[in-house]
Design an enzyme around this catalytic site. Sequence first.
Site, PDB file in Angstrom:
ATOM      1  N   ASP A 161       0.844  -1.205   0.000  1.00 14.00           N
ATOM      2  CA  ASP A 161       0.000   0.000   0.000  1.00 14.00           C
ATOM      3  C   ASP A 161       0.875   1.250   0.000  1.00 14.00           C
ATOM      4  OD1 ASP A 161      -2.572  -1.527   0.516  1.00 14.00           O
ATOM      5  OD2 ASP A 161      -1.342  -2.146   2.199  1.00 14.00           O
ATOM      6  N   HIS A 189      -4.406  -3.558   6.066  1.00 14.68           N
ATOM      7  CA  HIS A 189      -4.189  -3.816   4.640  1.00 14.68           C
ATOM      8  C   HIS A 189      -5.534  -4.222   4.044  1.00 14.68           C
ATOM      9  CE1 HIS A 189      -2.895  -5.200   0.799  1.00 14.68           C
ATOM     10  NE2 HIS A 189      -3.388  -6.396   1.043  1.00 14.68           N
TER      11      HIS A 189
HETATM   12  P1  NAX Z   1      -1.678 -18.380  -4.289  1.00 14.26           P
HETATM   13  O1  NAX Z   1      -3.013 -18.989  -4.090  1.00 14.26           O
HETATM   14  O2  NAX Z   1      -1.070 -18.320  -5.644  1.00 14.26           O
HETATM   15  O3  NAX Z   1      -0.628 -19.135  -3.359  1.00 14.26           O
HETATM   16  C1  NAX Z   1      -0.867 -19.391  -2.024  1.00 14.26           C
HETATM   17  C2  NAX Z   1      -0.136 -20.670  -1.700  1.00 14.26           C
HETATM   18  O4  NAX Z   1      -0.247 -20.877  -0.294  1.00 14.26           O
HETATM   19  C3  NAX Z   1      -0.740 -21.896  -2.382  1.00 14.26           C
HETATM   20  O5  NAX Z   1       0.279 -22.589  -3.069  1.00 14.26           O
HETATM   21  C4  NAX Z   1      -1.310 -22.697  -1.218  1.00 14.26           C
HETATM   22  O6  NAX Z   1      -1.203 -24.105  -1.434  1.00 14.26           O
HETATM   23  C5  NAX Z   1      -0.427 -22.246  -0.075  1.00 14.26           C
HETATM   24  N1  NAX Z   1      -1.027 -22.410   1.250  1.00 14.26           N
HETATM   25  C6  NAX Z   1      -2.307 -22.270   1.616  1.00 14.26           C
HETATM   26  N2  NAX Z   1      -2.456 -22.562   2.913  1.00 14.26           N
HETATM   27  C7  NAX Z   1      -1.223 -22.862   3.375  1.00 14.26           C
HETATM   28  C8  NAX Z   1      -0.748 -23.280   4.642  1.00 14.26           C
HETATM   29  N3  NAX Z   1      -1.574 -23.423   5.662  1.00 14.26           N
HETATM   30  N4  NAX Z   1       0.570 -23.532   4.781  1.00 14.26           N
HETATM   31  C9  NAX Z   1       1.401 -23.406   3.719  1.00 14.26           C
HETATM   32  N5  NAX Z   1       1.001 -23.045   2.494  1.00 14.26           N
HETATM   33  C10 NAX Z   1      -0.304 -22.766   2.325  1.00 14.26           C
HETATM   34  O7  NAX Z   1      -1.765 -16.929  -3.626  1.00 14.26           O
HETATM   35  P2  NAX Z   1      -0.768 -15.698  -3.762  1.00 14.26           P
HETATM   36  O8  NAX Z   1      -1.184 -14.883  -4.916  1.00 14.26           O
HETATM   37  O9  NAX Z   1       0.625 -16.186  -3.677  1.00 14.26           O
HETATM   38  O10 NAX Z   1      -1.157 -14.869  -2.451  1.00 14.26           O
HETATM   39  C11 NAX Z   1      -0.868 -15.334  -1.166  1.00 14.26           C
HETATM   40  C12 NAX Z   1      -1.556 -14.493  -0.111  1.00 14.26           C
HETATM   41  O11 NAX Z   1      -1.096 -13.145  -0.154  1.00 14.26           O
HETATM   42  C13 NAX Z   1      -3.072 -14.414  -0.283  1.00 14.26           C
HETATM   43  O12 NAX Z   1      -3.666 -14.568   0.999  1.00 14.26           O
HETATM   44  C14 NAX Z   1      -3.288 -12.994  -0.773  1.00 14.26           C
HETATM   45  O13 NAX Z   1      -4.566 -12.525  -0.436  1.00 14.26           O
HETATM   46  C15 NAX Z   1      -2.204 -12.264  -0.022  1.00 14.26           C
HETATM   47  N6  NAX Z   1      -1.823 -10.936  -0.511  1.00 14.26           N
HETATM   48  C16 NAX Z   1      -1.460 -10.012   0.417  1.00 14.26           C
HETATM   49  C17 NAX Z   1      -1.014  -8.753   0.070  1.00 14.26           C
HETATM   50  C18 NAX Z   1      -0.590  -7.766   1.103  1.00 14.26           C
HETATM   51  O14 NAX Z   1      -0.270  -6.632   0.724  1.00 14.26           O
HETATM   52  N7  NAX Z   1      -0.561  -8.062   2.406  1.00 14.26           N
HETATM   53  C19 NAX Z   1      -0.993  -8.331  -1.356  1.00 14.26           C
HETATM   54  C20 NAX Z   1      -0.967  -9.465  -2.318  1.00 14.26           C
HETATM   55  C21 NAX Z   1      -1.806 -10.652  -1.942  1.00 14.26           C
HETATM   56  O15 NAX Z   1      -3.123 -10.407  -2.348  1.00 14.26           O
END
Ligand code: NAX
Length: 328
Positions: A161, A189
Site C-alpha cells: 500500500d 491492509h
Molecule cells: P496463491 O493462491 O497463488 O498461493 C498461495 C499458496 O499458499 C498456495 O500454493 C497454497 O497451497 C499455499 N497455502 C495455503 N495454505 C497454506 C498453509 N496453511 N501452509 C502453507 N502453504 C499454504 O496466492 P498468492 O497470490 O501467492 O497470495 C498469497 C496471499 O497473499 C493471499 O492470501 C493474498 O490474499 C495475499 N496478498 C497479500 C497482500 C498484502 O499486501 N498483504 C498483497 C498481495 C496478496 O493479495
Amino acid sequence: MKAPVRVAVTGAAGQIGYSLLFRIASGEMLGKDQPVILQLLEIANEKAQQALQGVMMELEDCAFPLLAGMIGTDDPNVAFKDADYALLVGARPRGPGMERADLLQENAKIFTVQGKALNDVASRNVRVLVVGNPANTNAYIAMKSAPDLNPNNFTAMLRLDHNRALSQLAAKTGKAVTDIEKLTVWGNHSPTMYADYRFATIDGQSVKDMINNHEWNRDVFLPTVGKRGAAIIAARGLSSAASAANAAIDHMHDWALGTNGQWVTMGIPSDGSYGIPKDVMFGFPVTCENGEYKIVQGLEIDEFSRERINVTLNELEEERAGVAHLLG
Ligand code: NAX
C-alpha cells in the site's frame, strides 16, 4: 562471508512465492553478503508438494552463490525450525460463496497452528512478516499464539500500500519515487487503509502544499490506492504477485538492514501510540535501525485523518472480535 541465516517461506509454490524466493536467494532481501537457507512450506497436498519441488528445482538451476541450503516440507515444525526470518505468505483464499467471517475463521486456524509452531521451534529472535490475507489479523493471531516470542517481532505487510501510494504521488507531482520522503499508510491492509501524505516532502517542500487539492486526495488518491488490488485483479485476472513479493522484500530488507532515518510503513502491534489500542496490528510510520523498528512520534492527527484512522481501526477491531474465541 557471514554465516547463513534460515528464511522460512509459507505458500512457497504460490504466485507470490514464485516472485519472492528467487529474490531472497539472490540476496536482495538481506544483502549480497548474507547466505540464506530456504525452508519452504506448502500444504499436504500432492499437487502443491509437486509444484514446490518444481520451484526448488528452478532455484537449484539458478546456482545462486548465496543459497546455502533448501528444504521443502508440509510440516510447520520443520519449516520454522531455527528460522531467523519467516514470511507467512500462504493463506486460504476466499472461495465462491464464502463470507468474510468464514475466511477469517479458516485463516485463524492456519495462523494459530503456525504461530504455535514458531513459538516451539523458531529462533528466539525470529522476525515474522505476514503477507497472507487478512494480513493484519493473521499476524495478530500468530503473535497471540506464540507467547514465548517477542510480540514486536510479528508484523503485517502494509508496504505494498505504501509503495502504491508513493507511485501515485510521484505521478501526480512529476517527481521520482525516490524524491518523496515521510509518507505513511495507517491501519489495515484493506481498502480502509489511510494513505497519508500530509507530512510528505520532496526536496524539503511539502507534498500537500504542492498538490493543494483536498478533493483529489479524498476522491482520487485514496480510492485509487485503496482499490488498487481490485484493479489489478480486474486487469490481470489474478491478484498482485510480483509487486506483493517486491513489497515483502522491501519490508524485510528495511527491518533487517535499516532505513537511514527514512520513514516506511509496517503493520506492527500498537504500543498505544496515536490512540490505537495496544496490540492491534496496525500500519504505522516507522524508521528502522539495528534490526528494530520505531514508530515516528509526535505527528498531528487532524479531524479528517482521525475519521479515516477510526474507520480502519474499527474494521480491525471487528476482525479481532471475530477470532477472539479461538485465542483462548
Ligand atoms: P496463491 O493462491 O497463488 O498461493 C498461495 C499458496 O499458499 C498456495 O500454493 C497454497 O497451497 C499455499 N497455502 C495455503 N495454505 C497454506 C498453509 N496453511 N501452509 C502453507 N502453504 C499454504 O496466492 P498468492 O497470490 O501467492 O497470495 C498469497 C496471499 O497473499 C493471499 O492470501 C493474498 O490474499 C495475499 N496478498 C497479500 C497482500 C498484502 O499486501 N498483504 C498483497 C498481495 C496478496 O493479495
